[in-house]
Scaffold this active site. Structure first.
Site: not given
Ligand code: ARG
Length: 457
Positions: A20, A107, A152-153, A274, A280, A282, A287, A314, A319, A322
């Site tokens: 990650s 964790n 409205t509408h 454009s 144009k 735009n 948008e 966990y 992961q 993110k």
């Molecule tokens: N990179 C992991 C995550 O984003 C960190 C936690 C990893 N923990 C584990 N027991 N493998 O969740």
């Protein structure tokens, strides 16, 4: 880090799916802050020696500098930001680095980092949303008397003022800010020290780390602490609702800038031309704000689906929180900045707005209200009479105020020449003095009140 247990290395596909670091390096600051607080606490509790604590603090400080200056070498083999920092710390200070992870796990570490990051993201969004409110309130101030059709509408309904319309968005953004503030309040419990899932036998002080990191208290249950990602969902729900609001405003800007409406002009800075049609201009900024809403809402769904089947505590699935979360927050920030710029530069075309009001019999309700007030007619009957007057005006191709009195009196003799006073658009707007109404005098009060409620502090 776990070589003791393993005889063979990861497969190539595993090497690609597992790390990650490419995205979680984003919270390197939060990771180092968390480690510093943890190390300080370990020293205070006599779990680490002061010398080890000092070496760790110095090492982390140096790593901070390396990452900040761009010289830090991130390694995908080391999976994530936590192991990258720890491994570099070992290179720098040796064995003491290995003692930092006492009474802690990745964790609780990752949950802590993510919460710290989310908290910072909420604080930044709040500042950006406040700027947007300031731009909207300034437009409201400038256009407290600018009469336009209220719809409205998407059919002309009753005349309103552009200032009033702008203030409607100020309210929405105000609720968005308060939803984010709520999410912040609820997330502000510290997972650090929950360790892998069950807590730790070391005599750690979770209250100390919680307060060092600006949390209100430690999270009460270690299983919950490492498996909770509803703070991410809550942030994304609030972000999604906010994106929906921006999208509605963007949609109005797209409509309002068409040749058919010409209600407002956006600046060159937020429009594009454009490559083939020279005439144009735009509303691409609007948008894109409208279009990007999908990503923000999608992020909520993506993470909700990740979590819905996860047993405690966990799971590596987590992961996956993110990338969608970072993307949604970045996207929303960009949309807010773009909307703020568009609104700041926006020029109302008051002549076109005023002209548009005349279409669609916008004072019909005023006629009905007059019949109730002056002729003692039940509103339902007044509604019916007015409907017939509107039909007569439509047949003649004129507005209500241009309809001869005899024509109206033929429909209902209760109507007399005082009616013309309420059929004017200006009279209609000025009359809407009820609290929260569109009368310019009210809008000016609301502008002042909005500045106090949202911009002071
Ligand atoms: N990179 C992991 C995550 O984003 C960190 C936690 C990893 N923990 C584990 N027991 N493998 O969740």
């Amino acid at each position: 880090m776990w070589g003791g247990r393993f005889a063979a290395g990861p497969a190539e596909a595993m090497e690609r799916i597992n790390p990650s670091i490419d995205f979680d390096r984003r919270f390197w600051r939060e990771d180092i802050q968390g480690s510093k607080a943890h190390a300080q606490m370990l020293v205070a509790q006599g779990i680490l020696t002061a010398e080890d604590g000092a070496a760790i603090a110095q090492g982390l400080e140096d790593i901070w500098g390396e990452i900040e200056s761009g010289e830090f070498k991130f390694s995908r083999a080391l999976e994530d930001i936590h192991l990258n920092v720890e491994s570099r710390l070992r290179e720098k200070i040796g064995d003491a680095a290995g003692r930092l992870h006492t009474g802690r796990s990745r964790n609780d570490q990752v949950a802590t980092d993510m919460k710290l990051w989310a908290r910072g993201a909420i604080d930044a969004l709040d500042v950006e949303l406040k700027d947007l409110q300031a731009a909207l309130i300034d437009q409201a101030d400038r256009n407290a008397d600018t009469i336009m059709p209220g719809f409205t509408h998407l059919q002309p309904a009753q005349p309103v003022t552009l200032g009033h319309h702008m203030l409607a968005y100020v309210e929405m953004i105000g609720r968005d800010r308060s939803r984010l503030a709520d999410a912040r309040r609820r997330l502000n419990e510290c997972p650090l020290g929950a360790a892998a899932l069950a807590g730790t036998p070391f005599p750690i002080d979770r209250h100390m780390t919680a307060s060092a990191l600006g949390f209100d208290r430690p999270a009460a249950n270690s299983l919950d602490a490492v498996s909770d990602r509803d703070f991410v969902l809550e942030l994304l729900a609030a972000a999604g609702i906010c994106a929906v609001h921006l999208s509605r405003l963007a949609e109005e800007l797209v409509i309002w800038t068409t040749a058919q409406f010409r209600f407002v002009k956006l600046s060159d800075a937020f429009t594009t031309g454009s490559s083939i049609m020279p005439q144009k201009k735009n509303a691409d900024g609007a948008e894109l704000v409208r279009g990007k809403t999908g990503r923000v809402l999608g992020a909520f769904t993506a993470i909700a689906v990740v979590l819905k089947g996860l047993p405690l505590a966990y799971g590596k699935d987590m992961q996956e929180d993110k990338e969608p979360c970072f993307d949604a927050v970045d996207t929303l920030g960009l949309c807010i900045a773009c909307t703020t710029g568009m609104i700041r530069d926006m020029e109302a075309n008051s002549a076109a707005l005023r002209k548009a009001v005349d279409a669609g019999f916008p004072t019909a309700t005023d006629l009905a209200d007059w019949l109730v007030r002056e002729a003692g007619m039940p509103f339902r009957d007044a509604h019916h009479v007015t409907g017939r007057v509107v039909r007569a005006a439509e047949e003649r191709g004129c507005g209500l105020e241009d309809l001869p009195l005899e024509v109206m009196r033929e429909i209902d003799p209760a109507i007399d020449d005082r009616i013309f006073a309420v059929l004017s658009v200006e009279a209609s707007v000025n009359a809407r003095m009820s609290y929260g109404g569109t009368a310019p005098a009210r809008v000016r009060e609301q502008v002042a009140a909005a500045r106090e409620r949202f911009l002071d502090d």
